[in-house]
Design an enzyme around this catalytic site. Structure first.
Site, PDB file in Angstrom:
ATOM      1  N   THR A   8       0.838  -1.203   0.000  1.00 25.55           N
ATOM      2  CA  THR A   8       0.000   0.000   0.000  1.00 25.55           C
ATOM      3  C   THR A   8       0.871   1.250   0.000  1.00 25.55           C
ATOM      4  O   THR A   8       0.615   2.190  -0.751  1.00 25.55           O
ATOM      5  CB  THR A   8      -0.968  -0.009   1.201  1.00 25.55           C
ATOM      6  OG1 THR A   8      -2.018  -0.955   0.925  1.00 25.55           O
ATOM      7  CG2 THR A   8      -1.609   1.359   1.414  1.00 25.55           C
ATOM      8  N   SER A  29       4.854  -6.766  -1.312  1.00 24.98           N
ATOM      9  CA  SER A  29       4.639  -6.816   0.132  1.00 24.98           C
ATOM     10  C   SER A  29       5.073  -8.184   0.637  1.00 24.98           C
ATOM     11  O   SER A  29       4.680  -9.207   0.075  1.00 24.98           O
ATOM     12  CB  SER A  29       3.141  -6.627   0.402  1.00 24.98           C
ATOM     13  OG  SER A  29       2.926  -6.182   1.711  1.00 24.98           O
ATOM     14  N   ALA A  30       5.864  -8.208   1.705  1.00 22.28           N
ATOM     15  CA  ALA A  30       6.440  -9.473   2.171  1.00 22.28           C
ATOM     16  C   ALA A  30       5.388 -10.465   2.658  1.00 22.28           C
ATOM     17  O   ALA A  30       5.501 -11.670   2.432  1.00 22.28           O
ATOM     18  CB  ALA A  30       7.452  -9.212   3.283  1.00 22.28           C
ATOM     19  N   HIS A  31       4.337  -9.972   3.326  1.00 16.80           N
ATOM     20  CA  HIS A  31       3.396 -10.902   3.964  1.00 16.80           C
ATOM     21  C   HIS A  31       2.538 -11.642   2.944  1.00 16.80           C
ATOM     22  O   HIS A  31       1.811 -12.570   3.312  1.00 16.80           O
ATOM     23  CB  HIS A  31       2.514 -10.183   4.993  1.00 16.80           C
ATOM     24  CG  HIS A  31       1.400  -9.375   4.418  1.00 16.80           C
ATOM     25  ND1 HIS A  31       0.115  -9.853   4.312  1.00 16.80           N
ATOM     26  CD2 HIS A  31       1.378  -8.123   3.910  1.00 16.80           C
ATOM     27  CE1 HIS A  31      -0.659  -8.918   3.773  1.00 16.80           C
ATOM     28  NE2 HIS A  31       0.085  -7.863   3.524  1.00 16.80           N
ATOM     29  N   THR A  33      13.716   5.021  10.378  1.00 14.02           N
ATOM     30  CA  THR A  33      14.552   3.923  10.873  1.00 14.02           C
ATOM     31  C   THR A  33      14.130   2.619  10.206  1.00 14.02           C
ATOM     32  O   THR A  33      12.943   2.299  10.140  1.00 14.02           O
ATOM     33  CB  THR A  33      14.403   3.793  12.405  1.00 14.02           C
ATOM     34  OG1 THR A  33      14.865   5.005  13.005  1.00 14.02           O
ATOM     35  CG2 THR A  33      15.220   2.622  12.946  1.00 14.02           C
ATOM     36  N   CYS A  75      -9.748  -6.080   2.007  1.00 18.45           N
ATOM     37  CA  CYS A  75      -9.595  -4.685   2.431  1.00 18.45           C
ATOM     38  C   CYS A  75     -10.933  -4.005   2.621  1.00 18.45           C
ATOM     39  O   CYS A  75     -11.011  -2.963   3.238  1.00 18.45           O
ATOM     40  CB  CYS A  75      -8.786  -3.910   1.417  1.00 18.45           C
ATOM     41  SG  CYS A  75      -7.154  -4.590   1.234  1.00 18.45           S
ATOM     42  N   GLN A  77       0.517  -9.623  -5.571  1.00 18.59           N
ATOM     43  CA  GLN A  77       0.010 -10.998  -5.628  1.00 18.59           C
ATOM     44  C   GLN A  77       0.918 -11.948  -6.384  1.00 18.59           C
ATOM     45  O   GLN A  77       0.707 -13.158  -6.339  1.00 18.59           O
ATOM     46  CB  GLN A  77      -1.385 -11.009  -6.287  1.00 18.59           C
ATOM     47  CG  GLN A  77      -2.468 -10.345  -5.462  1.00 18.59           C
ATOM     48  CD  GLN A  77      -2.789 -11.100  -4.172  1.00 18.59           C
ATOM     49  OE1 GLN A  77      -2.594 -12.312  -4.082  1.00 18.59           O
ATOM     50  NE2 GLN A  77      -3.250 -10.376  -3.162  1.00 18.59           N
TER      51      GLN A  77
END
Lengths: 413, 413
Positions: free
Chosen positions: B73, B200-202, B238, B332, B180
């Site tokens: 996102t 996105s990693a997840h 960070t 979402c 995806q």
């Protein structure tokens, strides 16, 4: 890094083992997205809501006014760009001060390129902003005042409640970057009179990659991340569930331990301030002596480079010496060799700014560690000065409040 | 949730235990910030650089072109707002399609309010964008084309390489949301001809709260998060070190297992498609039959609500039944009861869109699990239909490619 002494806690803190334990199930078996309606999702949603309540309790806020982000940099960018976007029709003027963090200054410079006007208030030599100067700077077209709660480098705590009274009376949105204070000293959004408040979990024993923004009910702000309906459509993106749960746990721990820990750290801080003034010649204490973060000490050692001290301490040559981690300048800009913009903003000459050492303590740091570090710092300073082509001992000692006129700090350079 | 069958992997995936193991030291003892110069910091920096290389290898990119974010996102918002900001003087026109994710559509709607013009290309009834339509829509003032790699809801894989050839020839920046696809099917930024790519990693067995953006060397884009010098001054804040390390590990695992796993999942997917067509009356397969994510199945069951199916499966009434997690509409927006904007964009009547069931599989899902789920879905559909006041058996079966004219899907409503 066995036996290392970590005195750079303003950069980041060690995540509390209890926090890691709390996160663990959400990293592994409880991996559902809180946006989903089935039980795995609603469990995650409940966990996020509990974390929201926990963080809200820490800062005296209504949980409905808490929005999770990826950290204080995102929160700061959101506060500045989001209010600017939402209130542009009212005016295009923002007030801040010269000693802010880059995550405040850089978004403001971006807005300046778009035609916004920014007033950068000066600070006094301790880094303190004068509330009356804020009042005087507010104009009809001012839409935002953004002042840090406590400076990440010199530790000076700003008179936020006094400024909040002014912005509230004048009807100007007031944002406070509280990355260094939340979880360390009492923060109450109502007492402080703030409308927006930024925070980051990893600054108070939570994980990296998660933060929050407090947005007082009714404040207009455009989302920075548009997309799904998460966070009441104000901050889109799949929730970082383990991170948020970790932030909630860190908030709960902080709420219970903050007061005693702040007292303990302030004692250590005062001990260090006294010790360096007594034991190292020609130093200058940076930041306010008392209105200061409990765990923060910052001083400049005349005639030597902070970078040299930092590296000498972290890579000790004696085989049995403990590595000591301190900072010089901001962690966000080290790697560049420019002197700290904050010390320069206080009116310090570049040479002294280069010689700054920042010690920031946290709950793992003991009196014994601190005393070990102090002896090491004094020894390193002595050694580096003995090699310095510019340093001459016996310059008048520079201390807090001494102006550059009344102090020989520049004489050696 | 013992014995639960998780078939909602397009929403989020279970973090691989190897990934959690890789993250663990960076959550605890190795907690230094990579922005610092001492050894704890440089260790963290090395770990981030290794993760960057690992992710770059997964998508065929130069590691210098990878920038870590908080997720897709953020990457999508950055791509759209960042390119719009940087190229505004060239033009204020962007091209996308009607079936994009909300994290694309909502930033675009935000830009439209600022006076930007957006062309929303239609898709065919399978959700496919025509590359020739992209070519025809490009104007002198077009600065960006943004097309998803594969749709998160119906699984249709877009002809990205063909579109990339066009945008490259026409000199228009091309962004692809690959949330995806990365880690699930081969993604090569050069083969695809993309300039910007979000991930996105997840979504591929990494942790939540971390993602990346590929930015081809030379592409002009304004930062979304201004501040410190992290990520070559393009994305401040960070670093989420444990998250980034986790994303690197997930990338490494995916690179080695992706091909075999994609083949296995495509087999399961085809089995499901065949089974539901043979065993459940009056359904419609949504999305392209072959140009489709290996783990994605989406179909509408006439006469009943997807929400009802989903909840019945996840909270089974029989004591010994296994909970099954599937999705309806987008994760979402579930919680709202609006039908999926994507199914509506394909020209599907709202009643059928409401009856959609999405099954998205991942590496934990076995043939046995899938067969169990299919029997349960058929039984739930039968039960719900028996209570339905509108459903009449024997309507002509709706299948992929059947137009609403040639199909009686609407007759029952």
């Amino acid at each position: 890094m066995k036996n290392a002494i970590f005195l750079d806690n303003a950069a980041t803190t060690r995540t509390d083992p209890e926090v890691i334990d709390a996160m663990e199930p959400w990293l592994s078996e409880k991996f559902g997205s809180p946006a989903t309606l089935y039980s795995m999702g609603s469990q995650a949603k409940q966990a996020i809501d509990a974390a929201r309540q926990s963080f809200a309790d820490l800062i005296g806020a209504d949980q409905k006014d808490i929005f999770f982000t990826s950290g204080a940099t995102e929160s700061n960018n959101w506060a500045i760009k989001g209010v600017a976007d939402a209130l542009e029709s009212k005016g295009r003027h923002i007030i801040t001060d010269v000693a802010e963090h880059h995550s405040i200054l850089m978004p403001l410079r971006y807005l300046e390129k778009k035609g916004w006007e920014v007033t950068y208030l000066p600070t006094d030599s301790d880094g303190m902003v004068n509330p009356e100067a804020v009042a005087a700077a507010i104009r009809d077209d001012t839409v935002l005042v953004s002042i840090v709660h406590a400076n990440h480098e010199i530790g000076t705590i700003q008179p936020i409640a006094a400024i909040g009274k002014i912005t509230s009376e004048k009807g100007v949105v007031f944002h406070v970057n509280a990355a260094q204070t939340v979880g360390h000293i009492p923060v109450d959004v109502n007492h402080l009179g703030v409308d927006l408040l930024s925070s980051s979990a990893h600054k108070f024993y939570g994980p990296k990659g998660v933060g929050a923004m407090y947005i007082r009910h009714g404040v207009r702000i455009t989302p920075l991340l548009h997309g799904g309906t998460q966070e009441k459509k104000r901050r889109a993106g799949t929730h970082n569930v383990p991170g948020i749960v970790g932030m909630g746990k860190a908030s709960e721990i902080a709420r219970h331990s903050l007061e005693a820990e702040a007292t303990r750290l302030a004692g250590l801080r005062n001990h260090i301030l006294d010790w360096v003034e007594s034991n190292i010649d020609d130093i200058r204490i940076n930041g306010h002596r008392t209105e200061r973060l409990p765990g923060n000490v910052n001083f400049s050692i005349e005639g030597i480079e902070g970078e040299s001290i930092m590296l000498s301490l972290s890579y000790p040559t004696a085989g049995d010496a403990r590595p000591i981690y301190v900072s010089t300048g901001s962690a966000c800009v080290s790697g560049s060799l420019e002197p700290s913009h904050i010390l320069l903003a206080l009116g310090m000459p570049a040479e002294l700014a280069h010689g700054s050492v920042r010690i920031t303590m946290a709950k793992a740091d003991t009196q014994e560690d601190v005393d070990y570090a102090l002896e090491a710092i004094a020894a390193v300073a002595e050694r580096l000065r003995s090699m310095s082509p510019v340093y001459k001992r016996g310059n008048k000692k520079c201390s807090a409040g001494s102006s550059s006129q009344g102090c020989d700090c520049e004489a050696a350079s």
